[in-house]
Each structure stands twice: as C-alpha cells, then as structure tokens.
Design an enzyme around this catalytic site. Sequence first.
Site, PDB file in Angstrom:
ATOM      1  N   SER A 113      -9.871   2.430   2.806  1.00 19.09           N
ATOM      2  CA  SER A 113      -8.946   3.106   1.909  1.00 19.09           C
ATOM      3  C   SER A 113      -8.006   2.167   1.173  1.00 19.09           C
ATOM      4  CB  SER A 113      -8.102   4.104   2.715  1.00 19.09           C
ATOM      5  OG  SER A 113      -7.272   3.417   3.661  1.00 19.09           O
ATOM      6  N   LYS A 159       0.844  -1.199   0.000  1.00 20.01           N
ATOM      7  CA  LYS A 159       0.000   0.000   0.000  1.00 20.01           C
ATOM      8  C   LYS A 159       0.877   1.245   0.000  1.00 20.01           C
ATOM      9  CE  LYS A 159      -3.887   2.128   2.493  1.00 20.01           C
ATOM     10  NZ  LYS A 159      -4.839   1.989   3.624  1.00 20.01           N
ATOM     11  N   SER A 187     -10.451   0.170   7.233  1.00 15.90           N
ATOM     12  CA  SER A 187      -9.901   0.236   5.877  1.00 15.90           C
ATOM     13  C   SER A 187      -9.151  -1.005   5.416  1.00 15.90           C
ATOM     14  CB  SER A 187      -8.988   1.460   5.744  1.00 15.90           C
ATOM     15  OG  SER A 187      -9.752   2.641   5.788  1.00 15.90           O
TER      16      SER A 187
END
Length: 494
Positions: free
Chosen positions: A160, A79, A184
């Site tokens: 997210s 990420k 998330s």
Amino acid sequence: MTDLTDLGIAAIRDGVREGSFSAREVADAFIVKVAAAKELNAFLVETPDHALAAAKAADAARAAGETLKPLAGVPIGMKDLFCTKGVQTTAASHILEGFTPTYESTVSQNLWDAGAGMLGKLNMDQFAMGSSNETSAFGNVISPWRRSDGGNAPLAPGGSSGGSSAAVAARLCPGATGTDTGGSIRQPAAFVGISGIKPTYGRCSRWGTVAFASSLDQAGPMARDVRDCAIMLEAMAGFDPKDGTSLQLDVPNWEAALNPSLAGKKIGIPKEYRVDNMPAEIDALWQQGIEWMRDAGAEIVEVSLPHTKYALPAYYIIAPAEASSNLARYDGVRFGQRELPEGANLQDMYAATRAAGFGPEVKRRILIGTYVLSAGFYDAYFTQASKVRTLIAQDFDKAWEQCDYLLTPTAPSAAFALGEKSADPLAMYLNDVFTVPSSLAGLPAMSVPGGLDKQGLPLGLQVIGKALDEQGVLNASLALEQRAGFVARPEAWW
C-alpha cells in the site's frame, strides 16, 4: 555541484554537517522536484513550509556551532496513514477527507524531533488495503518506471506504500515512511528498485497511525539504500507508553554497526517458497542472491517452513477481521465524512456514510472480516486462522535452529501495469505470497533491489531475520546490496 535531489539521507546529513551545502538549499531543491512531479500523483498534500522550517532550524543550529540532530537537513515524505498535527490525514479515503488531526503520531514526532522536515503526505492504498496503489480515493499513484520495450502502459508502484516508493524512486524525497501489514513496505520497494525494512512488530509505535490490522501493522522506512534505512529506522523506533504493543527496549545504533561480512552465518533457503509457475527471472535472481550470500562468507542451508502454503489464507482472514473492528469507528459521528439523507435515522446515516466513504476494496475486506467474526463462523475461520498463525511462527522458530537469516524473493513478479490485476482480487492478493509469513510471525524483513528483468524493471530480494535482529537483517541486506551493485534508476518522463 551534484543535483542535491540525487543524494540520499546519509549524504545529505553529512553534507549539511560539513557545510558543503545548506539545509535550505536541500529543502528548496526537493520542493521544486515535488511540485514538478504531480503526474505521478505521489503526494496528496504538499507541505513546503514544514520542510523549510526544519531546514531553517538546522542551518541556525550549525551557524551557532551546536551539535546537529541526527536527521538535520533531511526532508522526507510521510505516508498519509500517519496523523500529522495541523495537516490533513485521510488514509487515502473519502471517509476521512478534511480530517486534520490536533495531535502528532509518535513515529512522525520522533522524526521531527530528530530534525527531519516534511515535504508532504504521500498517497497510498485506501486504509493500506491493496498491493498496487489503485484503491486510493484520490487516484492511482503511477510508478516512475517504464518498460524498456517502449510500451507506455503506466505501471503499479506497489502497495500500500505506493506513494512512498514512487517518491523515493523518482528522487522526490531521499526517504519516506511506510507501513507494512502483509508486505506493504517490501513489495513496493521491490517494484521500484529501492530498499525498505519492516522491523520487528512493536519496534515502532502504532500510536497515531490509522489502524488497519492492529496485530500486524508496523511502520518502517523506505529509502535509496540499506544505510539510509538504518539511519531513518533509528529515528522512527523506540518505546512508546501510549502503545500497549510497543517494545520497551533501547534503540540500537544500527548504522554504526553495519557490517556486510557474513562469515560464520548460515542463510536458510525455504523450499516452500519455490512456488508453482515462478517466473524464470525471479528464480534466477534468487540463485544469484544465494551466490552473493556465499561470496559474503555465509553457509547456505535448505530449510522447511511447512505451513507457508496456509499463510495467505490465514492472513486474509485475520487482517480483514481486525479491519472490520478497527473501521467500525468511521460512522459519520465523530470525525470525517458524514452523509445524512433527508429524513434519515441514525442507522441510515451510518449506512449512507460508510457506503459513500469507503472504496470497493475496503468494503470487501470489512464484509469478509465481519463474516469470519460472526456467530457460527468465528471458530471455523478466525480461530483456525489464529492457530495457523501460531504454527507459522513455530516454523520460523525451528528454522532458526538451522540458520541465522532467510533469503527469498520479495515479490513473485516485477511491477505490472495498472488495471492488469485489479479486476481479480485473488490475483492481487498473491503479490503478498513471499511477504505475509514473516508479517504473521512479527519478524523483521527487508527488501533490497537485486537486478532488472528483461523489460528493464527492478526485482527485489528479501532477507528475513529473527525477532529483534534488525542489525542482522540490515547486515545481510548490505552484503546483497554491495554485490548487486544496483544503480539503475527510472528515466524521467513526468
């Protein structure tokens, strides 16, 4: 031979160790897959050289008869919230575009030390603020799933960590890192039919991870199944003296202790999670999950978490308040984007840089956070929200007197179409209704896929456990996983 990209972390690790295939073959297969899936916009930066270097090291170690590292031969996605040395890290925001760290985050370094390779940096909601991956400055991530009614509306992969969820579900990587502030990891995992666990706050170091809300942010793995998450979490976790909130505890061998039997365990069903207008399919899956838990040997008890209804309001005061403080560092002076209008003074530069660099959702949360921290409103909002957070944590403590784990839905709906909720921030924030309470309390929680809705889209179930009981959460999740038998995957259209 089975397509190597269909294999998960455990299967790749074991296959490389046994010589069924080489780490180089695995890396090559995933690199090709990533390059062919640009339409999903899951990767912001591709790093094939990193993946190949790790594969080369794994193959050389095996050829020399050395004991292979825990993740040798396993390429993963990272990420873009984790700083990676020599590789652009943007948190999906223009304000950090071009920022190339000279250091490595602790979590990513732990993974490289375990032998993993990096396929690239994954797209996400800007500064981890969002529930649909629509706030990225570099375009939406598109879910690999489509509705079975033939509608072609692109769907949200959740957020997210939407790039992570989409990449794992589309078989672009066997596992990926995520971060969870209010859900998330869990919500996007539920949207795309994969597993994801948020460990106890402090299990994984936050050092080198771009901060959103420091008292809530926690890294965790997203992968095909529970076992793969356990393997990856073992590599990610551990004490870090550079992080003042890091827990000085040994990392358990979660994979070796996996056990799907729940004999003698009690599963709590929080009555406050039966929210108004809950879709019938979500409620039906929850009931099915209860039966699966009972079949695994657990006793089902109803519990009460009376302050649950205040969790979302408290979260959307605390998280923006911390964000407004954390994001004050992005001012155009030290790193990232700088806007310097002709004749501008320092204040003008600050304003121009932040106006151009931050997206609408980030600006919204900074403004909310600054407001609730301002003189005259701090006690009325932030102090009260902090008190509510304590009451929510106490609710969980009382629940643990009656049960060992909690079972809830992960999200209040299946994946929705991109653009469907982005115009209404409050509707978007409601996606976190089932995940935020455990985040406020710092508890471990995991989402596993339980089935499909009538449109053929994945639905997830969530297991919440006591602080530091990742093993129990993983075991209960494994019991669900085995009984759900979820094998559905998106049909490739990209």
